[in-house]
Design a protein around this motif. Structure first.
Motif, mmCIF file in Angstrom:
data_model
loop_
_atom_site.group_PDB
_atom_site.id
_atom_site.type_symbol
_atom_site.label_atom_id
_atom_site.label_comp_id
_atom_site.label_asym_id
_atom_site.label_seq_id
_atom_site.Cartn_x
_atom_site.Cartn_y
_atom_site.Cartn_z
ATOM 1 N N PHE A 33 0.835 -1.201 0.000
ATOM 2 C CA PHE A 33 0.000 0.000 0.000
ATOM 3 C C PHE A 33 0.868 1.248 0.000
ATOM 4 C CE2 PHE A 33 -4.119 -1.864 2.029
ATOM 5 C CZ PHE A 33 -4.017 -2.999 1.232
ATOM 6 N N CYS A 34 1.963 1.203 0.751
ATOM 7 C CA CYS A 34 2.896 2.337 0.771
ATOM 8 C C CYS A 34 3.492 2.555 -0.618
ATOM 9 C CB CYS A 34 4.001 2.057 1.782
ATOM 10 S SG CYS A 34 5.087 3.459 2.113
ATOM 11 N N GLY A 66 -1.987 -2.463 6.059
ATOM 12 C CA GLY A 66 -2.027 -1.679 4.834
ATOM 13 C C GLY A 66 -2.333 -0.215 5.040
ATOM 14 N N ILE A 67 -3.299 0.087 5.888
ATOM 15 C CA ILE A 67 -3.682 1.490 6.078
ATOM 16 C C ILE A 67 -2.529 2.323 6.649
ATOM 17 C CG2 ILE A 67 -5.216 3.009 7.396
ATOM 18 C CD1 ILE A 67 -7.457 0.942 6.869
ATOM 19 N N PRO A 68 -1.765 1.833 7.629
ATOM 20 C CA PRO A 68 -0.582 2.599 8.035
ATOM 21 C C PRO A 68 0.426 2.799 6.911
ATOM 22 C CG PRO A 68 -1.167 1.023 9.739
ATOM 23 C CD PRO A 68 -2.023 0.698 8.543
ATOM 24 N N GLY A 69 0.414 1.922 5.907
ATOM 25 C CA GLY A 69 1.286 2.136 4.757
ATOM 26 C C GLY A 69 0.932 3.402 4.008
ATOM 27 N N VAL A 70 -0.362 3.715 3.947
ATOM 28 C CA VAL A 70 -0.808 4.979 3.339
ATOM 29 C C VAL A 70 -0.265 6.155 4.145
ATOM 30 C CG1 VAL A 70 -2.814 6.381 2.741
ATOM 31 C CG2 VAL A 70 -2.886 3.888 2.424
ATOM 32 N N LEU A 115 3.660 10.642 5.227
ATOM 33 C CA LEU A 115 4.724 11.184 6.067
ATOM 34 C C LEU A 115 5.983 11.440 5.243
ATOM 35 C CD1 LEU A 115 5.859 11.859 8.903
ATOM 36 C CD2 LEU A 115 6.456 9.432 9.116
ATOM 37 N N MET A 116 6.347 10.484 4.407
ATOM 38 C CA MET A 116 7.579 10.632 3.624
ATOM 39 C C MET A 116 7.514 11.798 2.647
ATOM 40 S SD MET A 116 8.891 6.762 2.747
ATOM 41 C CE MET A 116 7.352 6.161 2.040
#
Length: 219
Positions: A16-17, A94-98, A103-104
């Motif tokens: 996801f990220c 997956g959602i924290p990958g978003v 953040l990046m």
């Protein structure tokens, strides 16, 4: 420790990220050329899928997709408890990958998409994309299981371009993409129809796979 849960969670995080982060990067570098941006998004997603499936497949099956997990539950390959655990891993990882992608790239961590993706053409695209994905998985597992990472990665690379919806083909990532107002986003109001098309496509592929591949044994 449920290794399959963590495999799905970590794999979904990076997948996801990658979808969100490469979409942001591609849009920034493409100078307004949407085709170039989509190409960058496509290559990164396909490459990451190949790596993750090859690495995590032996631990969880490397689904990263509730539609795929549901198909394997309906086939009897997974128990209900295992299927629910894998889906929980997909969403919780997956959602924290978003958010990590935001953040990046200095985006607001929490946001909702305003990108409209709706209409019969888009829904047909999601049905076809998901049908094809599941059918590819079932067929490749049957005939050349070692080729699954490449088959899935290459299918998604192609489906980004031949489907009208750019091939979300995954209820979890569809939900996650509603949480980003970037190149890869989808307006929250458009999510239910996409997910419905995906689930119908997955079910149709399961039936087709049973008819075609199981029929080989009777031939």
């Amino acid at each position: 420790m449920n290794r399959d849960f963590w495999a799905e969670a970590i794999g979904s995080f990076f997948l996801f990220c990658t979808v969100i982060g490469s979409g942001i990067m591609a849009e920034q570098l493409a100078g307004g050329n949407v085709a170039v941006a989509l190409l960058g998004n496509t290559i990164a997603t396909g490459a990451m899928l190949f790596v993750l499936i090859g690495m995590l497949g032996p631990l969880s099956g490397a689904h990263f997709n509730p539609a795929v997990t549901l198909v394997f539950r309906l086939r009897g390959d997974l128990s209900t408890g295992t299927a629910l655990r894998l889906i929980a891993g997909q969403l919780l990882g997956g959602i924290p990958g978003v958010w990590a992608a935001h953040l990046m790239f200095a985006h607001p961590i929490f946001e909702l998409s305003t990108k409209v993706r709706t209409g019969p053409g888009q829904w047909a695209g999601e049905f076809i994309a998901t049908f094809g994905l599941v059918f590819v998985i079932l067929g490749t597992l049957r005939h050349r299981p070692q080729g699954v990472p490449a088959a899935v990665a290459l299918y998604i690379v192609a489906a980004y371009w031949f489907t009208s919806s750019t091939s979300f083909a995954n209820p979890a990532i569809t939900l996650a993409r509603a949480l980003t107002d970037t190149f890869a986003g989808i307006a929250p109001a458009d999510v239910p129809a996409f997910v419905a098309a995906q689930l119908i496509g997955a079910g149709a592929a399961l039936l087709a796979g049973q008819a075609i591949f199981a029929g080989e044994d009777a031939a």
